[in-house]
Every structure is written in C-alpha cells, then in structure tokens.
Design an enzyme around this catalytic site. Sequence first.
Site, PDB file in Angstrom:
ATOM      1  N   ASP A  83       0.845  -1.198   0.000  1.00  0.00           N
ATOM      2  CA  ASP A  83       0.000   0.000   0.000  1.00  0.00           C
ATOM      3  C   ASP A  83       0.881   1.248   0.000  1.00  0.00           C
ATOM      4  O   ASP A  83       2.076   1.182   0.322  1.00  0.00           O
ATOM      5  CB  ASP A  83      -0.935   0.015   1.221  1.00  0.00           C
ATOM      6  CG  ASP A  83      -0.195  -0.008   2.558  1.00  0.00           C
ATOM      7  OD1 ASP A  83       0.860  -0.677   2.650  1.00  0.00           O
ATOM      8  OD2 ASP A  83      -0.649   0.651   3.508  1.00  0.00           O
ATOM      9  N   GLU A 147       0.113  -1.358   5.617  1.00  0.00           N
ATOM     10  CA  GLU A 147       1.110  -0.929   6.595  1.00  0.00           C
ATOM     11  C   GLU A 147       0.894   0.528   6.963  1.00  0.00           C
ATOM     12  O   GLU A 147       1.116   0.925   8.100  1.00  0.00           O
ATOM     13  CB  GLU A 147       2.522  -1.129   6.021  1.00  0.00           C
ATOM     14  CG  GLU A 147       3.642  -0.966   7.051  1.00  0.00           C
ATOM     15  CD  GLU A 147       4.185   0.451   7.148  1.00  0.00           C
ATOM     16  OE1 GLU A 147       4.940   0.722   8.093  1.00  0.00           O
ATOM     17  OE2 GLU A 147       3.847   1.308   6.305  1.00  0.00           O
TER      18      GLU A 147
HETATM   19 ZN   LIG Z   1       6.742   2.003   4.237  1.00  0.00          ZN
END
Ligand SMILES: [Zn+2]
Length: 436
Positions: A83, A147
């Site tokens: 992401d 994340e």
């Molecule tokens: Zn990162």
Amino acid sequence: MSEVADVGSTESEVATLTQRLIKLDTTNPPGNETLAAELLRDYLEAAGVECQLFARVPERANLVARIPGRGSGPTLALLSHTDVVLADANDWERDPFGGDLVGDTIWGRGALDMKGEVAASAVALATLARDGWRGDGDLIFVAAADEEVGAGFGLQWLVEEHPDAVRADFSINEGAGDRVELGGKVLYLCATAEKMSSPFVLRVHGRAGHGAMPSIADNALVKAAPFIERLGVFDVEPRLIPEVEGFLAALLGEVPPATDALARAREIAPLAGELIEPLLGMTVAPTKAHASDKRNVIPALCEITVDTRLLPGQTPEEAEATIRAWLGEGEYELVNTERFGGTRSAIDGPLWDAVRSFVESEEPDAAPAPICVAGFTDSHWMREAFDTVAYGFFPSRAMDSETAARLIHSANERVPVSDLELGVRWLRHAAQTVCG
Ligand SMILES: [Zn+2]
C-alpha cells in the site's frame, strides 16, 4: 512466462516490475492491494516460485511466496508492504501513478516507500528460483497490505491468523540502509531497533465561568501553561543503548561515556549528532491542547497531549515516573494512552554478518552501523510474535539519505534504478548467506 520474466538484465527486470507496481493505485485507504498481490503472484509463479494469497477481505490480499529449504536451516523473510499513502497529482511534476522512467530514475508514489523494495524482493526470489537455488532453510517473501494505516489487514493479521505462513528466524524490511559519509567515514545504517510510542495526556482541572468575569472562575488553560513550558525543555541524563554504542564504535572506533557522546558525534559531523540525539533518552513533545469549546466560557478542564518516545526496553510506567519527577508537585493528572513498538534485535549473528559482508564487498572501506529508528515499521510484529531477528536494511547510495527522507510520503517521490539493482544483490546475498 510473464512479459517481465523475459527481460534480459536484473536492472531492467526490477525497473519494469517497479513501474508496473507504481501504476496500480494502492492508495490506503482504501488500499486495493489485491491488484499488487496478483501481479506479484503471476510474476513469481512464472519463475517457479510457490505463492499464496491471504486476504481478510477479497480486495486487500497479502502475498506470501516461498522457496522451501532442503533441510531445517534458518528461515529468512523478506518483508514489505504494497500500500501507499495519498498522492495529490497537483503537487507533482509527473503523474504519481505513471511510473515514468526518466534517465536512471523511476518516478511515482511508492518508488521509495516501498514498491521499489517490493519489486527488488520479488526479483531476488525469481532470479534465485531460475538459478535453481535452494537454501537449507526457507526463503519467504511477504508483500503485505495495510502498513500505512494499520487497520488489521496486513502483517499484524497474518501473524495472528496465519502464523505458519510468515514465521521466520530472520527478517529484512524497510527502515534504513542509507549510505552516510560522516567525517570521511562511510557507514551503511541498519535499523536493528525501534523506539516505543507511548503518548500521555496531561489533565489540569479548574472551575468553569463566564469569559466576561475571569476573576470568579479558575482557568484550567492558564493553569496548564507552566506545565507545557516545563515539558518544552524536558531533558534527561543521557544513556547509551546498545544501538548507539554500536553506531559510535563504527563512527569513532571507540565508545565514549554517555555524557560525551553527543559532543563527540557532532565533532565528526552535524548529521552524526542529529542521528544519535533522540536516541540518548526518552523524548517528550507537547503537541495538542484542548480546553474550552466556546470563546466566552472559561474552561474547567485543559488536556495536553504529550507525544512521548521511549528507548527500547523502557516502559510507560518508568516514563510516567520520569515525567512526574520533571514536572514536580502540582495539580495535574498524567495518563498513558497507548504503547506501541519499542522492540529490538541483537546486533550480531548470521543476519548481521550478512549485512557486514555485503557492505564490505560493495565498499571495502565502509562499515555497517546499527541504528534505532524513531518511528516504527511492521518489523515489530515479527519480533513480538516469533522473536524474529528483524532488521530494516535496504541499501541505497545513488540517492542521498536527506533527499530520500524529503521525498517519502511527499511529492515527486522517485528512486534510482541502480539502487534497486543494489537492493536485489543485497537480498540475494542475504538469502544465500542466512538460509545456508
Ligand atoms: Zn513504508
């Protein structure tokens, strides 16, 4: 065979895969990381690597790929996330999802954080598999979702729900790898530890009243002011954690007493001082204040948010006692609101040896230096769940670390292809030395 796998050199292979990943919009939220997971699966399966997708919701898949070991040697996991954070095209000189190659540099959101490293990890596995390489232990590649927000779709969820898929003795992630020149000495920074985020709320009580008659009220905002000022000059006795000792040893050839450490580092280079200053003790910074919601109401309560970062090993309880001692007696409450991160791995063993041998083979006069990072990465999930020796190390030298730091999460993010190729060589070296 996928079109990427046919490309000749490692450099063009990692460049093409990075460009293709950047073109997939995995802005989190909402993420849509399945786009990246499927591209990586197709690419890796074409090279003969086993892949599995794990998804809590269909559009947010995590990819786990594996080259199984011949025996029971140590398992190494290459960790990454697919992401990216939001990119506002108006601020960019090029399309943030274009993946343009300009000279030696690929432009786009995620080039540095961290689709470049995702691609380098995938290329490391694919090329090792095509070479017919197998370690004694397993080599795993985790391209995780989520994340940047951390809402429970990524590595945290994998560790809890599919521990057998991601359990590893060693792991390599983002976090450092920068080549820095400090007073003529070349160091490659390796993140072996992370500070703990442990914010507090400071509450000061008073008595409400009308803004037109301040003398009959007891203004909590005014009563909080001396505490804010006092926190603004917070200072603790410096202490040396193992990561700073290791850094100073690499920089100075010796470890000075804690009280001299900052001055000695600054003497070599201002950047060396900046690197260790926040690591010599816990830090506090008042960042948010809330008192009255109405202009004409004197507040009965003032709440100050105090961003607090602890050294690995320190506890919020220890921090609270330290802050109270600093503030002294007074009418206030101090409440810890969160504890997150604050883990470390040993600065020795097979993975450290791999970092050292790689750095020395690249530049005989350079040395690796451990560092504790102020923020945190997915590495702490691995340390907490499996006691994994987890490092943040993805070497870069074509782009200097100050430029890279300015571009991450910012406009015009870009990465030199030669650094991606360096990264592939590092990850292959790590697999070959750690997995045995
Ligand atoms: Zn990162």
